[in-house]
Design an enzyme around this catalytic site. Structure first.
Site, PDB file in Angstrom:
ATOM      1  CG  ASP A   1      -1.882   1.120   1.277  1.00 45.88           C
ATOM      2  OD1 ASP A   1      -2.982   0.942   0.723  1.00 45.88           O
ATOM      3  OD2 ASP A   1      -1.552   2.180   1.844  1.00 45.88           O
TER       4      ASP A   1
ATOM      5  CD  GLU B   1      -4.540   4.179  -0.767  1.00 44.94           C
ATOM      6  OE1 GLU B   1      -4.570   4.439   0.444  1.00 44.94           O
ATOM      7  OE2 GLU B   1      -5.540   4.293  -1.516  1.00 44.94           O
TER       8      GLU B   1
END
Length: 481
Positions: A349, A392
């Site tokens: 991430d 993301e």
């Protein structure tokens, strides 16, 4: 033209003022169909020349000749115009309807007017008296000439100077002895009918039908001309089956015979041509349909491939989406359970990505995600699978990879990302969680849960690090910031 008229008046005459066959009008019609109305002057000169060669001149005769010549020009041009306008072609022998038009305008109507003009000319010139019998015999002789000469002349011209827009109908390949047998039979039957008065004349029609099926159009039409000339010669010599005491009766019988053997093959050949063109059009349509099917099949395959790609691809980053990743996870988990083939997953991430969106906007944030995917793909092996897990967050599936090797790969990715400067954001880091599939992972979500747990621990350790799930304990690498 003049020579043909002399031939028509001398060679084919049964008795005085009675002709069995008349060629000049047929030649004039063929010439007009070939060259158009501009041939009128040639027809005019031919008609005048024939009259000058055949009759003694006087003021009355000259005036009658001019009337006769102008009439021939008019009938030839009018008949050709009617044929061409109705059929749309200068060669009216490719369809049965075109043959009917030719017979109606080029034979019956044309020769009726010519017979009336011819009889009027001879009557005015005091060569003969006006009579219906005179008109009838001239109409029959002109019609016979048009039936046998005009098709042959047109076929010869377009065959040589073409292009003649017709195909050859499908024919059986004639064996070597067939033409010999056919010619022999035609010779024997013609000799018996035309020179020995044996009434088997319609066997000739059967032979011409045979020719229409087995041989070329040119050969068949040339045979009609030769047979007709043989019939005229035999009748003029009083030796054929058509010879009668009354010359008019002879012309009627002879004309009906020649008309029958001319019209029947013309219709038959035109029907064969229509059938051939229909078969050819059907074959062409089938080929076009096959091409369309192939093209549409290819287009459909391409569309399906694009659909498969689109359905399994993230529209922004062009890596695999979550739906496709789920399929790959199921497949690798099946291989693990069946063949004990190990594999690992890496969840990572981007750190502080929401701040990037808030500060620079979503366009810059999206650009950053695209650049991160490109950079990661350049570091992965050909067997590794990169996908967008959400927002993301990304996932890497590593087939035939244990936890240690997966951890090394994740560390390489972390360092590569941390060392890259992204305009205008600057340096960007990511946190990584790694898990290896084992016997405890019955479902993909179990493996993902362990990798996600390791990722959260990496975030808790200060980000920009990797954490590998190892049962009760997790190992961490990297640095926090």
């Amino acid at each position: 033209m003049a020579g043909s008229e002399v031939l028509g008046t001398q060679f084919t005459t049964l008795s005085e003022n009675v002709n069995a066959i008349w060629f000049p009008d047929a030649i004039a019609l063929a010439a007009t169909l070939i060259w158009g109305p501009q041939i009128w002057f040639g027809i005019l000169l031919g008609s005048l020349g024939a009259g000058l060669m055949s009759f003694s001149l006087s003021p009355l005769m000259v005036a009658c000749l001019i009337f006769f010549a102008i009439g021939n020009v008019f009938t030839a041009i009018a008949s050709a115009a009617l044929i061409q306008t109705t059929t749309g072609t200068r060669y009216p022998f490719l369809k049965a309807t075109h043959v009917l038009v030719f017979i109606a305008f080029g034979v019956c109507l044309n020769q009726l007017f010519n017979a009336m003009i011819d009889t009027s000319f001879l009557s005015l010139a005091s060569v003969m008296t006006w009579s219906n019998a005179g008109i009838l015999t001239r109409w029959i002789s002109g019609s016979v000439g048009s039936l046998i000469a005009t098709p042959l002349l047109l076929t010869c011209y377009f065959r040589i100077y073409g292009p003649l827009k017709y195909g050859q109908p499908p024919k059986l390949q004639p064996i070597s002895w067939e033409p010999i047998v056919w010619i022999s039979l035609l010779f024997v039957v013609s000799k018996l009918v035309f020179f020995h008065q044996v009434s088997i004349e319609y066997l000739i029609l059967a032979l011409l039908v045979w020719s229409a099926f087995r041989f070329s159009r040119f050969f068949t039409k040339l045979t009609i001309v030769i047979v007709s000339l043989g019939a005229v010669i035999g009748t003029s010599q009083g030796q054929s089956a058509f010879t009668e005491a009354d010359p008019v009766q002879s012309v009627l019988f002879l004309g009906s015979f020649i008309s029958t053997i001319s019209i029947t093959p013309l219709f038959l050949m035109s029907l064969l041509e229509e059938r051939f063109q229909s078969v050819k059009a059907l074959e062409q349509t089938n080929q076009e349909l096959e091409i369309q099917v192939i093209q549409r099949t290819r287009a459909l395959s391409a569309a399906n491939a694009q659909l498969r790609k689109t359905s399994g691809t993230d529209s922004l980053t062009q890596c695999f989406n979550r739906l496709k990743i789920d399929e790959i996870l199921d497949y690798n988990l099946t291989l693990h359970h069946r063949y004990e083939q190990r594999f690992s997953v890496i969840l990572f991430d981007l750190d502080h990505f929401k701040a990037v969106n808030n500060h620079y906007g979503h366009v810059i944030g999206n650009t950053l995600l695209i650049e991160v995917v490109r950079l990661c793909q350049s570091c992965l092996r050909s067997t590794d699978v990169l996908g967008r897990w959400g927002g993301e967050e990304f996932i890497v599936i590593c087939p035939n990879t244990n936890l240690t090797d997966a951890n090394n790969l994740a560390e390489r990715l972390r360092k590569t990302l941390a060392a890259r400067y992204f305009e205008p954001v600057g340096y960007t880091t990511a946190s990584f969680g790694i898990a290896e599939c084992d016997s405890h992972h019955a479902l993909p979500k179990d493996l993902i849960r362990h990798a996600d747990t390791a990722l959260r621990k990496a975030k808790a350790k200060g980000r920009n690090c990797t954490v590998a799930h190892q049962g009760l304990t997790d190992s961490a690498n990297g640095q926090s910031r």
